[in-house]
Write a protein that holds these residues in place. Structure first.
Motif, mmCIF file in Angstrom:
data_model
loop_
_atom_site.group_PDB
_atom_site.id
_atom_site.type_symbol
_atom_site.label_atom_id
_atom_site.label_comp_id
_atom_site.label_asym_id
_atom_site.label_seq_id
_atom_site.Cartn_x
_atom_site.Cartn_y
_atom_site.Cartn_z
ATOM 1 N N PRO A 21 0.862 -1.366 0.110
ATOM 2 C CA PRO A 21 -0.128 0.132 -0.133
ATOM 3 C C PRO A 21 0.933 1.251 -0.011
ATOM 4 C CG PRO A 21 -0.213 -1.136 2.125
ATOM 5 C CD PRO A 21 0.825 -2.052 1.139
ATOM 6 N N GLU A 22 2.124 1.122 0.396
ATOM 7 C CA GLU A 22 2.947 2.275 0.594
ATOM 8 C C GLU A 22 3.364 2.873 -0.915
ATOM 9 O OE1 GLU A 22 5.637 -1.172 0.960
ATOM 10 O OE2 GLU A 22 3.643 -0.611 1.768
ATOM 11 N N LYS A 23 2.996 2.256 -1.769
ATOM 12 C CA LYS A 23 3.576 2.362 -3.313
ATOM 13 C C LYS A 23 2.302 2.589 -4.055
ATOM 14 C CE LYS A 23 7.728 -0.456 -3.128
ATOM 15 N NZ LYS A 23 8.655 -1.601 -3.659
ATOM 16 N N CYS A 24 1.018 2.578 -3.386
ATOM 17 C CA CYS A 24 -0.126 2.510 -4.280
ATOM 18 C C CYS A 24 -0.790 3.765 -4.195
ATOM 19 C CB CYS A 24 -0.976 1.463 -3.708
ATOM 20 S SG CYS A 24 -2.689 1.317 -4.435
ATOM 21 N N VAL A 25 -1.009 4.342 -5.491
ATOM 22 C CA VAL A 25 -1.835 5.822 -5.570
ATOM 23 C C VAL A 25 -3.157 5.584 -4.968
ATOM 24 C CG1 VAL A 25 -2.909 7.189 -7.242
ATOM 25 C CG2 VAL A 25 -0.620 6.318 -7.618
ATOM 26 N N ILE A 26 -3.761 4.552 -5.139
ATOM 27 C CA ILE A 26 -5.367 4.330 -4.458
ATOM 28 C C ILE A 26 -5.123 4.203 -3.093
ATOM 29 C CG2 ILE A 26 -7.122 2.670 -4.472
ATOM 30 C CD1 ILE A 26 -6.872 3.751 -7.075
ATOM 31 N N PHE A 27 -4.371 3.743 -2.371
ATOM 32 C CA PHE A 27 -4.239 3.805 -0.891
ATOM 33 C C PHE A 27 -3.925 5.152 -0.485
ATOM 34 C CE2 PHE A 27 -2.084 3.458 3.160
ATOM 35 C CZ PHE A 27 -3.135 2.372 3.820
ATOM 36 N N GLU A 28 -3.131 5.835 -1.191
ATOM 37 C CA GLU A 28 -2.916 7.374 -0.992
ATOM 38 C C GLU A 28 -4.196 8.342 -0.845
ATOM 39 O OE1 GLU A 28 0.899 9.782 -1.819
ATOM 40 O OE2 GLU A 28 -0.648 10.032 -3.291
ATOM 41 N N LEU A 29 -4.868 7.999 -2.022
ATOM 42 C CA LEU A 29 -6.156 8.574 -2.186
ATOM 43 C C LEU A 29 -7.216 8.464 -0.837
ATOM 44 C CD1 LEU A 29 -7.271 8.055 -5.841
ATOM 45 C CD2 LEU A 29 -6.827 10.332 -4.701
ATOM 46 N N TYR A 30 -7.219 6.820 -0.561
ATOM 47 C CA TYR A 30 -7.949 6.573 0.716
ATOM 48 C C TYR A 30 -7.456 7.264 2.108
ATOM 49 C CZ TYR A 30 -9.824 2.186 -1.660
ATOM 50 O OH TYR A 30 -10.788 1.730 -2.224
ATOM 51 N N THR A 31 -6.034 7.360 2.005
ATOM 52 C CA THR A 31 -5.393 7.983 3.241
ATOM 53 C C THR A 31 -5.521 9.468 3.308
ATOM 54 O OG1 THR A 31 -3.603 6.179 3.129
ATOM 55 C CG2 THR A 31 -3.020 8.333 4.486
ATOM 56 N N ILE A 32 -5.687 10.231 2.299
ATOM 57 C CA ILE A 32 -5.752 11.497 2.285
ATOM 58 C C ILE A 32 -7.112 12.176 2.230
ATOM 59 C CG2 ILE A 32 -5.241 13.794 1.039
ATOM 60 C CD1 ILE A 32 -2.392 12.519 0.112
ATOM 61 N N HIS A 33 -8.048 11.279 1.317
ATOM 62 C CA HIS A 33 -9.279 11.835 1.182
ATOM 63 C C HIS A 33 -10.562 11.018 1.567
ATOM 64 C CE1 HIS A 33 -7.547 15.300 -0.735
ATOM 65 N NE2 HIS A 33 -6.949 14.479 -1.737
ATOM 66 N N LEU A 34 -10.428 9.732 1.558
ATOM 67 C CA LEU A 34 -11.703 8.963 1.229
ATOM 68 C C LEU A 34 -12.365 8.089 2.343
ATOM 69 C CD1 LEU A 34 -11.023 7.765 -2.552
ATOM 70 C CD2 LEU A 34 -12.426 9.462 -1.566
ATOM 71 N N LEU A 35 -11.110 7.818 3.444
ATOM 72 C CA LEU A 35 -11.643 6.513 4.312
ATOM 73 C C LEU A 35 -11.417 7.299 5.793
ATOM 74 C CD1 LEU A 35 -10.147 3.517 3.067
ATOM 75 C CD2 LEU A 35 -12.385 4.368 2.669
ATOM 76 N N ASP A 36 -12.036 6.661 6.667
ATOM 77 C CA ASP A 36 -12.017 7.020 8.254
ATOM 78 C C ASP A 36 -10.855 6.246 8.741
ATOM 79 O OD1 ASP A 36 -13.232 4.774 8.938
ATOM 80 O OD2 ASP A 36 -15.034 5.661 9.208
ATOM 81 N N ASP A 37 -10.431 6.424 10.065
ATOM 82 C CA ASP A 37 -9.397 5.618 10.710
ATOM 83 C C ASP A 37 -9.683 4.131 10.547
ATOM 84 O OD1 ASP A 37 -8.110 8.012 11.099
ATOM 85 O OD2 ASP A 37 -8.389 8.177 13.206
ATOM 86 N N ARG A 38 -10.997 3.650 10.965
ATOM 87 C CA ARG A 38 -11.272 2.247 10.932
ATOM 88 C C ARG A 38 -11.192 1.710 9.994
ATOM 89 N NH1 ARG A 38 -14.997 -0.709 9.718
ATOM 90 N NH2 ARG A 38 -16.608 1.039 9.245
ATOM 91 N N GLU A 39 -11.826 2.196 8.394
ATOM 92 C CA GLU A 39 -11.846 1.621 7.159
ATOM 93 C C GLU A 39 -10.379 1.539 6.641
ATOM 94 O OE1 GLU A 39 -16.108 3.177 5.462
ATOM 95 O OE2 GLU A 39 -14.472 4.684 5.706
ATOM 96 N N LEU A 40 -9.529 2.444 7.040
ATOM 97 C CA LEU A 40 -8.195 2.810 6.415
ATOM 98 C C LEU A 40 -7.240 1.398 7.089
ATOM 99 C CD1 LEU A 40 -6.291 4.393 4.628
ATOM 100 C CD2 LEU A 40 -5.495 5.650 6.825
ATOM 101 N N GLU A 41 -7.453 1.325 8.323
ATOM 102 C CA GLU A 41 -6.628 0.270 9.002
ATOM 103 C C GLU A 41 -7.019 -1.059 8.515
ATOM 104 O OE1 GLU A 41 -5.939 -1.677 13.370
ATOM 105 O OE2 GLU A 41 -7.301 0.306 13.292
ATOM 106 N N GLU A 42 -8.390 -1.222 8.167
ATOM 107 C CA GLU A 42 -8.906 -2.482 7.684
ATOM 108 C C GLU A 42 -8.492 -2.744 6.288
ATOM 109 O OE1 GLU A 42 -13.203 -4.182 6.232
ATOM 110 O OE2 GLU A 42 -13.179 -3.268 8.382
ATOM 111 N N VAL A 43 -8.270 -1.532 5.553
ATOM 112 C CA VAL A 43 -8.034 -1.792 3.851
ATOM 113 C C VAL A 43 -6.527 -2.215 3.986
ATOM 114 C CG1 VAL A 43 -7.484 -0.828 1.974
ATOM 115 C CG2 VAL A 43 -9.866 -0.413 2.878
ATOM 116 N N GLU A 44 -5.807 -1.278 5.006
ATOM 117 C CA GLU A 44 -4.275 -1.576 4.745
ATOM 118 C C GLU A 44 -3.933 -3.290 5.127
ATOM 119 O OE1 GLU A 44 -0.092 0.165 6.405
ATOM 120 O OE2 GLU A 44 -2.157 0.802 7.404
#
Length: 420
Positions: free
Chosen positions: A351-374
């Motif tokens: 995920p640290e190399k993923c544009v999609i995960f960066e969009l999630y991190t900066i704009h799209l997911l709350d803390d719980r969702e982000l942790e789950e996706v990662e």
């Protein structure tokens, strides 16, 4: 290369901290009540003097947040990051100032005034739709006489050699581009003019490329103010940049102090001393600027790698893109997946190399969702196809809602203090 007008190559944020004296942001986190997600997730990586803002928020003191946008291209998710920072500080009690840098766009990108206004209004509608309050000050540089008059005053304190050292200007640089640097300083110091309540801590949320403007403005804030402060163990040492006679005015203040030929030592709590002396300076016609604070966020990655940039349409999702168009861009974005689905299930994603995960991190997911996706990504339970599908849905849904609010905002722009 990192300048206010060009970013290329790999950005080394640790090097920026070391070379330019930017302080790491993480040590401040525990001092901030309910920090915004960009702070908690390390997207805001550095600061200058942000402790002033932390203290103001904690004590309920007045402070301001100021940043701007150059209308050289349509607003996109990279700009939204700065907008979110402005809105968050605004909600935390800061008076918000939003500058549309049409003079910069005209001088640097050669856009017509008509075009800069047309694009600039889209930025204004977007940040209002994201939650900026009605008491905020929003303006175009070319229409703001206070900014331009202050810029002229500040320009008296800067010479060619200094601009060359800070910005790398050469013999081909136009005078207009050089003058824009003092206009930017005028933007940053605008919230501290007497018309807006006088000196106050002011934070400027920016990307690392804008740090030259911050460094220059901090120097100029000191040069045009009468009094300079140096903290002592038991008080403050005060010097005058305008002559000995101004030091004599300090006798009017009810503090224990000792006078010397070039300075005065005042023995009292430093914050109280500086506040009282700034009030005195304003009363005798000075600026008494508080050095502006700043926060620095990481650059958002373009959809195909590199920095997201208004000058590269393929690199960004515009806040004005039709949702289905934005969805198609997301489908083509780079990911941190492995070569095959089998390999990803076995080794997990990156995920640290993923544009999609960066969009999630900066704009799209709350803390719980982000942790789950990662977690699902790293463990190989979530493959890129399914992840992208979710991202498409989130981006399209966000844009539909934002654009509806922007349309609604257009009908009530007269409720805002827009200088245009």
């Amino acid at each position: 290369m990192i300048t206010p007008w060009e970013v290329s190559g790999e950005v080394d944020y640790d090097r920026l901290i070391q070379e330019f004296g930017i302080e790491p942001f993480k040590p401040l986190l525990d001092q901030i009540d309910n920090p915004m997600h960009l702070m908690k997730r390390g997207i805001i990586f550095g600061h200058r003097d942000y402790h002033r803002i932390v203290e103001a928020m904690r004590n309920g003191d007045k402070f301001a947040v100021m940043s701007g946008f150059m209308p050289s291209g349509l607003p996109h998710f990279g700009h939204k990051m700065t907008m979110d920072e402005i809105v968050w500080h605004n909600r935390m009690g800061g008076m918000a100032f939003v500058g549309i840098a049409d003079m910069e766009a005209h001088a640097v990108r050669r856009l017509s005034w008509k075009k800069t206004r047309e694009i600039g209004m889209e930025y204004i509608k977007a940040i209002i739709a994201l939650g900026l309050d009605e008491n905020s000050v929003i303006y175009f540089q070319s229409a703001n006489e206070r900014v331009k008059n202050l810029a002229f005053e500040l320009a008296e304190e800067v010479n060619w050699s200094e601009l060359k050292a800070i910005y790398g200007f050469d013999g081909e640089t136009t005078l207009a581009k050089m003058f824009v640097t003092s206009v930017q300083a005028g933007d940053i110091l605008l919230p501290q003019l007497a018309f807006y309540g006088g000196p106050k801590p002011t934070v400027v949320p920016v990307g690392a490329d804008q740090d030259p403007h911050i460094r220059l403005t901090r120097d100029l804030a000191a040069r045009v103010s009468i009094f300079a402060f140096e903290r002592l163990d038991n008080g403050v040492r005060i010097r005058s940049r305008k002559g000995r006679e101004y030091l004599e005015r300090l006798k009017d203040l009810d503090f224990e102090m000792k006078f010397y030929e070039e300075h005065v030592d005042v023995f009292a709590p430093p914050d109280e001393v500086e506040s009282r002396v700034r009030e005195l300076e304003v009363s005798i016609g000075g600026y008494a600027f508080v050095p502006p604070s700043s926060t620095y966020h990481r650059f958002i990655t373009g959809l195909q790698g590199g920095k997201m940039s208004s000058s590269k349409p393929e690199s960004f999702i515009s806040l004005l893109d039709p949702p289905e168009v934005a969805g198609e861009k997301v489908k083509r974005a780079l990911t941190g997946g492995r070569a095959t689905a089998e390999e990803q299930r076995r080794l997990g994603g990156q995920p640290e190399k993923c544009v999609i995960f960066e969009l999630y991190t900066i704009h799209l997911l709350d803390d719980r969702e982000l942790e789950e996706v990662e977690g699902d990504c790293r463990e190989g339970r979530l493959l890129c196809g399914k992840c992208k599908k979710m991202a498409v849905e989130r981006v399209e849904s966000f844009l539909r809602e934002l654009q509806e609010r922007m349309d609604e905002v257009e009908g009530r722009l007269d409720m805002y203090n827009i200088i245009s």
